[in-house]
Design an enzyme around this catalytic site. Structure first.
Site, PDB file in Angstrom:
ATOM      1  N   ASP A 169      53.668  39.907  35.545  1.00  0.00           N
ATOM      2  CA  ASP A 169      52.496  39.467  36.310  1.00  0.00           C
ATOM      3  C   ASP A 169      52.435  37.946  36.338  1.00  0.00           C
ATOM      4  O   ASP A 169      53.227  37.258  35.693  1.00  0.00           O
ATOM      5  CB  ASP A 169      51.195  40.060  35.737  1.00  0.00           C
ATOM      6  CG  ASP A 169      50.999  39.773  34.257  1.00  0.00           C
ATOM      7  OD1 ASP A 169      51.509  38.755  33.768  1.00  0.00           O
ATOM      8  OD2 ASP A 169      50.316  40.571  33.591  1.00  0.00           O
ATOM      9  N   LYS A 192      51.181  41.939  39.879  1.00  0.00           N
ATOM     10  CA  LYS A 192      50.490  43.098  39.297  1.00  0.00           C
ATOM     11  C   LYS A 192      49.000  42.996  39.574  1.00  0.00           C
ATOM     12  O   LYS A 192      48.434  41.911  39.543  1.00  0.00           O
ATOM     13  CB  LYS A 192      50.726  43.095  37.784  1.00  0.00           C
ATOM     14  CG  LYS A 192      49.952  44.149  37.020  1.00  0.00           C
ATOM     15  CD  LYS A 192      50.129  44.006  35.511  1.00  0.00           C
ATOM     16  CE  LYS A 192      48.971  43.278  34.878  1.00  0.00           C
ATOM     17  NZ  LYS A 192      49.057  43.198  33.415  1.00  0.00           N
TER      18      LYS A 192
HETATM   19  C1  R5P Z   1      47.775  41.084  30.869  1.00  0.00           C
HETATM   20  O1  R5P Z   1      47.487  40.147  31.589  1.00  0.00           O
HETATM   21  C2  R5P Z   1      48.696  40.943  29.717  1.00  0.00           C
HETATM   22  O2  R5P Z   1      49.565  39.879  29.856  1.00  0.00           O
HETATM   23  C3  R5P Z   1      49.495  42.222  29.498  1.00  0.00           C
HETATM   24  O3  R5P Z   1      50.363  42.424  30.602  1.00  0.00           O
HETATM   25  C4  R5P Z   1      48.646  43.447  29.366  1.00  0.00           C
HETATM   26  O4  R5P Z   1      47.451  43.179  28.734  1.00  0.00           O
HETATM   27  C5  R5P Z   1      49.399  44.524  28.640  1.00  0.00           C
HETATM   28  O5  R5P Z   1      48.580  45.628  28.434  1.00  0.00           O
HETATM   29  P1  R5P Z   1      49.104  47.092  28.680  1.00  0.00           P
HETATM   30  O6  R5P Z   1      50.306  47.289  27.814  1.00  0.00           O
HETATM   31  O7  R5P Z   1      47.941  47.953  28.262  1.00  0.00           O
HETATM   32  O8  R5P Z   1      49.395  47.217  30.138  1.00  0.00           O
END
Ligand code: R5P
Length: 296
Positions: A169, A192
């Site tokens: 992202d 994302k």
């Molecule tokens: C979001 O901005 C963070 O960088 C992570 O991509 C995210 O929080 C990961 O969480 P999960 O494994 O629940 O998708």
């Protein structure tokens, strides 16, 4: 009596010992207890007046217990005349850095406020979620980068052929680009979006140059695994050869790791900001280098 000392919080004992050894500092005598009813207690056993204490305590599950231990001990030590530098390699709540939906508390701001009230003079963390998060602290905070340690690990342990390093992202892109540059590999970024109510992750489908390549995803945290799963499915559909993932903080709740395995992620590795079987990348060197730079 050495002026600087390390306090090993219950969440980070191994990391604290490793930092103490590297800095050649003693461990402070102290006792943390959690009673059967869930109450915490902290007792300091050494004199602390006039000393600087590097208090190593990550805040991961049980999140509020680890946070409370940090606040309680910092309060007692600062009351007794010590200067407390909290070293919190993983700082839960870092993602709650703004009011995303009306009415939401900016929890990280509240954590910052509580730390300050407890007497924390300075905070050192690793790969904080966002730069906005840093601005919520009204006392000095520094986020140490785990990227050099990650690159070293990947070079030694992942046999990447024709690698492409991908940020899942926008938020992770600066860190991932720095990794790709240090590693000497191509960098890509996915788009994302996450439904703020259901938590569902959607990756924008676009053509990526990943066919036959080894993909390495980098993120600061894997929690449910939803982000890396969606990202892995996207690149696998487009013919990526092997898919690996490195994150700084391996929270891995519930079936996160099974999800990633099912999505075809071959390797998942994280740093030791949170201890665990996959915490193979050591950040004690990076933290120690930063602590050495702190003035008296
Ligand atoms: C979001 O901005 C963070 O960088 C992570 O991509 C995210 O929080 C990961 O969480 P999960 O494994 O629940 O998708």
């Amino acid at each position: 009596m050495p002026e600087k000392v390390i306090l090993a919080g219950p969440a980070s004992e191994a990391l604290a010992k490793s930092i103490a050894e590297k800095l050649g500092l003693p461990l402070l005598g102290a006792e943390f207890r959690v009673f059967s009813d869930g109450e915490s207690k902290f007792t300091v056993l050494d004199k602390v007046e006039g000393r600087t204490i590097f208090f190593i305590q990550s805040v991961y599950q049980p999140v509020d217990q680890h946070l409370f231990q940090l606040l309680l001990a910092a309060h007692k030590l600062s009351q007794d005349g010590a200067r407390v530098i909290a070293v919190t390699p993983y700082l839960s709540y870092a993602r709650q850095d703004k009011e995303f939906l009306p009415g939401e508390a900016v929890t990280l701001g509240f954590v910052a406020h509580m730390m300050r009230s407890a007497g924390v003079a300075r905070l050192v963390t690793v790969d904080i979620h966002s730069a906005e998060g840093l601005s919520l602290f009204s006392f000095p905070i520094y986020s140490v980068s785990a990227v050099p340690a990650m690159v070293e690990y990947a070079k030694k342990n992942l046999d990447l052929k024709d690698p492409v390093i991908i940020s899942p992202d926008f938020g992770a892109s600066k860190r991932t680009e720095a990794f790709a540059q240090l590693y000497g590999a191509q960098f890509l970024r996915l788009s994302k979006s996450r439904d703020r109510t259901t938590g569902e992750v959607v990756i924008k489908q676009e053509e990526l140059q990943v066919k036959g390549k080894d993909v390495l995803f980098l993120d600061e945290v894997i929690t449910t695994g939803g982000t890396i799963r969606a990202a892995a499915e996207t690149v696998r559909k487009q013919g990526a050869r092997n898919v690996h993932a490195i994150c700084t903080h391996g929270v891995f709740v519930g079936d996160a790791l099974q999800k990633l395995e099912k999505a075809g992620v071959k390797t998942v590795v994280c740093t030791n900001t949170i201890p665990g079987p996959l915490s193979k990348i050591d950040v004690s060197g990076a933290l120690t280098s930063h602590l050495r730079t702190l003035e008296e």
